[in-house]
Design a protein around this motif. Structure first.
Motif, PDB file in Angstrom:
ATOM      1  N   LYS A  18     -15.102   8.204 -40.351  1.00 63.26           N
ATOM      2  CA  LYS A  18     -15.217   8.953 -39.086  1.00 63.26           C
ATOM      3  C   LYS A  18     -13.852   9.445 -38.617  1.00 63.26           C
ATOM      4  O   LYS A  18     -13.713  10.598 -38.203  1.00 63.26           O
ATOM      5  CB  LYS A  18     -15.842   8.080 -37.994  1.00 63.26           C
ATOM      6  CG  LYS A  18     -17.315   7.876 -38.123  1.00 63.26           C
ATOM      7  CD  LYS A  18     -17.818   7.004 -36.994  1.00 63.26           C
ATOM      8  CE  LYS A  18     -19.282   6.710 -37.148  1.00 63.26           C
ATOM      9  NZ  LYS A  18     -19.765   5.796 -36.103  1.00 63.26           N
ATOM     10  N   SER A  19     -12.838   8.591 -38.668  1.00 63.63           N
ATOM     11  CA  SER A  19     -11.489   8.980 -38.242  1.00 63.63           C
ATOM     12  C   SER A  19     -10.938  10.096 -39.120  1.00 63.63           C
ATOM     13  O   SER A  19     -10.288  11.023 -38.623  1.00 63.63           O
ATOM     14  CB  SER A  19     -10.543   7.777 -38.273  1.00 63.63           C
ATOM     15  OG  SER A  19     -10.897   6.821 -37.308  1.00 63.63           O
ATOM     16  N   ASP A  62     -15.622   3.455 -40.008  1.00 62.89           N
ATOM     17  CA  ASP A  62     -14.716   4.009 -39.002  1.00 62.89           C
ATOM     18  C   ASP A  62     -13.593   4.825 -39.637  1.00 62.89           C
ATOM     19  O   ASP A  62     -13.133   5.811 -39.053  1.00 62.89           O
ATOM     20  CB  ASP A  62     -14.142   2.895 -38.129  1.00 62.89           C
ATOM     21  CG  ASP A  62     -15.195   2.281 -37.215  1.00 62.89           C
ATOM     22  OD1 ASP A  62     -16.202   2.968 -36.930  1.00 62.89           O
ATOM     23  OD2 ASP A  62     -15.025   1.123 -36.800  1.00 62.89           O
ATOM     24  N   SER A 107     -17.704  -1.944 -41.667  1.00 61.57           N
ATOM     25  CA  SER A 107     -17.454  -1.272 -40.403  1.00 61.57           C
ATOM     26  C   SER A 107     -16.127  -0.514 -40.435  1.00 61.57           C
ATOM     27  O   SER A 107     -16.039   0.619 -39.957  1.00 61.57           O
ATOM     28  CB  SER A 107     -17.444  -2.302 -39.265  1.00 61.57           C
ATOM     29  OG  SER A 107     -17.236  -1.666 -38.037  1.00 61.57           O
ATOM     30  N   SER A 131      -7.767   0.058 -32.696  1.00 60.95           N
ATOM     31  CA  SER A 131      -7.425   0.830 -33.885  1.00 60.95           C
ATOM     32  C   SER A 131      -6.671  -0.061 -34.854  1.00 60.95           C
ATOM     33  O   SER A 131      -6.189  -1.137 -34.484  1.00 60.95           O
ATOM     34  CB  SER A 131      -6.572   2.054 -33.511  1.00 60.95           C
ATOM     35  OG  SER A 131      -5.330   1.644 -32.989  1.00 60.95           O
ATOM     36  N   TYR A 151      -9.414   4.543 -35.952  1.00 57.30           N
ATOM     37  CA  TYR A 151      -9.936   4.223 -34.626  1.00 57.30           C
ATOM     38  C   TYR A 151     -11.296   3.549 -34.784  1.00 57.30           C
ATOM     39  O   TYR A 151     -12.172   4.046 -35.488  1.00 57.30           O
ATOM     40  CB  TYR A 151     -10.004   5.478 -33.759  1.00 57.30           C
ATOM     41  CG  TYR A 151      -8.616   5.991 -33.469  1.00 57.30           C
ATOM     42  CD1 TYR A 151      -7.856   5.422 -32.456  1.00 57.30           C
ATOM     43  CD2 TYR A 151      -8.054   6.994 -34.247  1.00 57.30           C
ATOM     44  CE1 TYR A 151      -6.564   5.847 -32.210  1.00 57.30           C
ATOM     45  CE2 TYR A 151      -6.759   7.424 -34.017  1.00 57.30           C
ATOM     46  CZ  TYR A 151      -6.016   6.844 -32.997  1.00 57.30           C
ATOM     47  OH  TYR A 151      -4.735   7.268 -32.769  1.00 57.30           O
ATOM     48  N   LEU A 152     -11.443   2.400 -34.153  1.00 56.25           N
ATOM     49  CA  LEU A 152     -12.620   1.554 -34.347  1.00 56.25           C
ATOM     50  C   LEU A 152     -13.710   1.863 -33.323  1.00 56.25           C
ATOM     51  O   LEU A 152     -13.495   1.758 -32.125  1.00 56.25           O
ATOM     52  CB  LEU A 152     -12.222   0.084 -34.244  1.00 56.25           C
ATOM     53  CG  LEU A 152     -11.128  -0.376 -35.204  1.00 56.25           C
ATOM     54  CD1 LEU A 152     -10.745  -1.816 -34.916  1.00 56.25           C
ATOM     55  CD2 LEU A 152     -11.576  -0.219 -36.640  1.00 56.25           C
ATOM     56  N   SER A 153     -14.866   2.229 -33.836  1.00 55.57           N
ATOM     57  CA  SER A 153     -16.044   2.385 -32.976  1.00 55.57           C
ATOM     58  C   SER A 153     -16.955   1.171 -33.113  1.00 55.57           C
ATOM     59  O   SER A 153     -17.759   0.892 -32.241  1.00 55.57           O
ATOM     60  CB  SER A 153     -16.810   3.647 -33.351  1.00 55.57           C
ATOM     61  OG  SER A 153     -17.382   3.510 -34.634  1.00 55.57           O
ATOM     62  N   LYS A 154     -16.861   0.486 -34.232  1.00 57.82           N
ATOM     63  CA  LYS A 154     -17.671  -0.687 -34.561  1.00 57.82           C
ATOM     64  C   LYS A 154     -19.163  -0.389 -34.526  1.00 57.82           C
ATOM     65  O   LYS A 154     -19.981  -1.279 -34.349  1.00 57.82           O
ATOM     66  CB  LYS A 154     -17.329  -1.867 -33.660  1.00 57.82           C
ATOM     67  CG  LYS A 154     -15.896  -2.311 -33.719  1.00 57.82           C
ATOM     68  CD  LYS A 154     -15.616  -3.431 -32.758  1.00 57.82           C
ATOM     69  CE  LYS A 154     -16.018  -3.031 -31.429  1.00 57.82           C
ATOM     70  NZ  LYS A 154     -15.514  -3.352 -30.239  1.00 57.82           N
ATOM     71  N   SER A 155     -19.520   0.877 -34.689  1.00 52.03           N
ATOM     72  CA  SER A 155     -20.937   1.249 -34.644  1.00 52.03           C
ATOM     73  C   SER A 155     -21.715   0.589 -35.778  1.00 52.03           C
ATOM     74  O   SER A 155     -22.886   0.272 -35.626  1.00 52.03           O
ATOM     75  CB  SER A 155     -21.089   2.763 -34.708  1.00 52.03           C
ATOM     76  OG  SER A 155     -20.557   3.267 -35.915  1.00 52.03           O
TER      77      SER A 155
END
Length: 187
Positions: A174-175, A171, A167, A87, A5-9
């Motif tokens: 994180k996922s 992500d 990135s 995602s 899942y992409l947050s692109k933070s």
């Protein structure tokens, strides 16, 4: 876990953008020094030594290319929104398809960042002797050539895919943490 899942933070943090630029420029300069050492040494001598050369690199390359990287990152982020990419399937083909989605965007990004980067470069390099004809002919029209495009394409692909993969890795981690937290029996 079957998706990232992409947050692109990572793409939204300016410090990361600057670090990606510096990494890409160090790699680019390393290749230049490796394949044309005498020419680069002559340039260093022409600018009065290493500090004069670094000043020219900062003013003529690093600062204008920060605008280049910022525009590339903006285009990548905008592409995520336009193509509704939230995602990525967790497979080699899913990641490859995700990365190939951005190849056309990176290929045409030159049309968007070149006028901005060249304008910044002109303002920094030619200060205070500004001349609109010189600016237009040498910094705008003169840079829309195949040679300049392909020279930039290396930097664009390097920095664009470095940004995307950094990135994506961020992500993915994180996922994986979220998945592990939600599925404690599976770990």
């Amino acid at each position: 876990m079957d998706r990232i899942y992409l947050s692109k933070s990572y793409l939204k943090n300016p410090i990361h953008v600057i670090s990606i630029l510096l990494i890409a420029l160090v790699i680019f300069e390393s290749f230049n020094w490796t394949f044309s050492f005498e020419r680069k040494l002559a340039i260093v001598n022409r600018f009065g030594g290493i500090f004069g050369y670094l000043y020219v690199v900062l003013r003529g390359m690093i600062i204008p290319e920060m605008a280049t990287i910022a525009i590339i990152i903006l285009l990548l982020d905008l592409s995520h929104k336009v193509f509704r990419i939230h995602s990525v399937p967790l497979s080699w083909t899913g990641v490859l398809r995700y990365e190939l989605t951005f190849l056309p965007i990176l290929a045409i990004s030159f049309l968007f960042f070149n006028p901005v980067s060249q304008s910044i470069r002109y303002l920094l390099v030619e200060f205070p002797a500004y001349n609109f004809d010189f600016y237009w002919n040498h910094y705008i029209v003169g840079t829309f050539t195949i040679r300049v495009y392909f020279m930039y394409l290396i930097l664009v692909l390097l920095s664009g895919y470095l940004s995307l993969n950094a990135s994506l890795l961020n992500d993915f981690i994180k996922s994986a943490r979220i998945w592990k937290y939600q599925n404690p029996a599976a770990s």
